[in-house]
Design a protein around this motif. Structure first.
Motif, short mmCIF file in Angstrom:
data_model
loop_
_atom_site.label_atom_id
_atom_site.label_comp_id
_atom_site.label_asym_id
_atom_site.label_seq_id
_atom_site.Cartn_x
_atom_site.Cartn_y
_atom_site.Cartn_z
N TYR A 13 -6.68 8.62 -3.20
CA TYR A 13 -6.13 8.35 -4.34
C TYR A 13 -4.60 7.99 -3.84
CZ TYR A 13 -3.43 8.85 -8.65
OH TYR A 13 -2.50 8.56 -9.66
N SER A 17 -0.08 2.89 -5.18
CA SER A 17 -0.68 1.45 -5.12
C SER A 17 -1.65 1.59 -6.36
CB SER A 17 -1.19 0.97 -3.92
OG SER A 17 -2.14 1.96 -3.55
N GLN A 18 -2.24 2.63 -6.93
CA GLN A 18 -3.21 2.64 -7.75
C GLN A 18 -2.98 3.68 -8.99
OE1 GLN A 18 -6.12 4.80 -5.14
NE2 GLN A 18 -7.24 2.86 -4.97
N LYS A 36 -7.69 2.13 -10.41
CA LYS A 36 -7.57 0.78 -10.50
C LYS A 36 -6.27 0.15 -9.49
CE LYS A 36 -7.89 -2.98 -13.82
NZ LYS A 36 -8.14 -3.33 -15.14
N SER A 37 -6.39 -0.74 -8.74
CA SER A 37 -5.16 -1.14 -7.97
C SER A 37 -4.10 -1.78 -8.80
CB SER A 37 -5.88 -2.12 -6.79
OG SER A 37 -4.78 -2.67 -6.29
N ARG A 38 -2.93 -1.51 -8.38
CA ARG A 38 -1.88 -2.25 -9.16
C ARG A 38 -1.71 -3.68 -8.59
NH1 ARG A 38 1.14 2.00 -11.58
NH2 ARG A 38 0.84 3.96 -10.79
N HIS A 42 -8.51 -4.36 -8.71
CA HIS A 42 -9.82 -3.82 -8.09
C HIS A 42 -10.03 -2.68 -8.53
CE1 HIS A 42 -13.11 -3.38 -5.73
NE2 HIS A 42 -12.59 -2.25 -5.13
N THR A 44 -12.17 1.11 -8.26
CA THR A 44 -12.86 1.89 -7.42
C THR A 44 -13.33 3.10 -8.32
OG1 THR A 44 -11.34 1.45 -5.66
CG2 THR A 44 -12.92 3.39 -5.25
#
Length: 71
Positions: A13, A17-18, A36-38, A42, A44
């Motif tokens: 984590y 970026s997430q 969730k990706s910023r 995406h 995960t």
């Protein structure tokens, strides 16, 4: 004799970026915690949330205070 081992998470984590999120189904009510990706959105998946205890385990494992829910 038989002890339940503590669950170890292998999903990395990165708060830069997430961000943590719970994806919940409107139809079934199923909830999945993950990140969730910023950058590209995406998701995960890390674990299924079946109870408040599961949510607490997820938050404690990653040191999360707040988590939002997306439908």
């Amino acid at each position: 004799m038989f002890k339940k081992k503590a669950k170890q998470f292998t999903i990395p984590y990165d708060p830069e970026s997430q961000y943590p999120v719970i994806k919940a189904s409107i139809c079934t009510g199923e909830k999945v915690a993950g990140f969730k990706s910023r950058a590209d959105g995406h998701f995960t998946e890390v674990m299924l949330i079946a109870s408040d205890t599961d949510l607490m385990v997820f938050k404690n494992a990653y040191g999360i205070d707040e988590i939002k829910t997306e439908y």
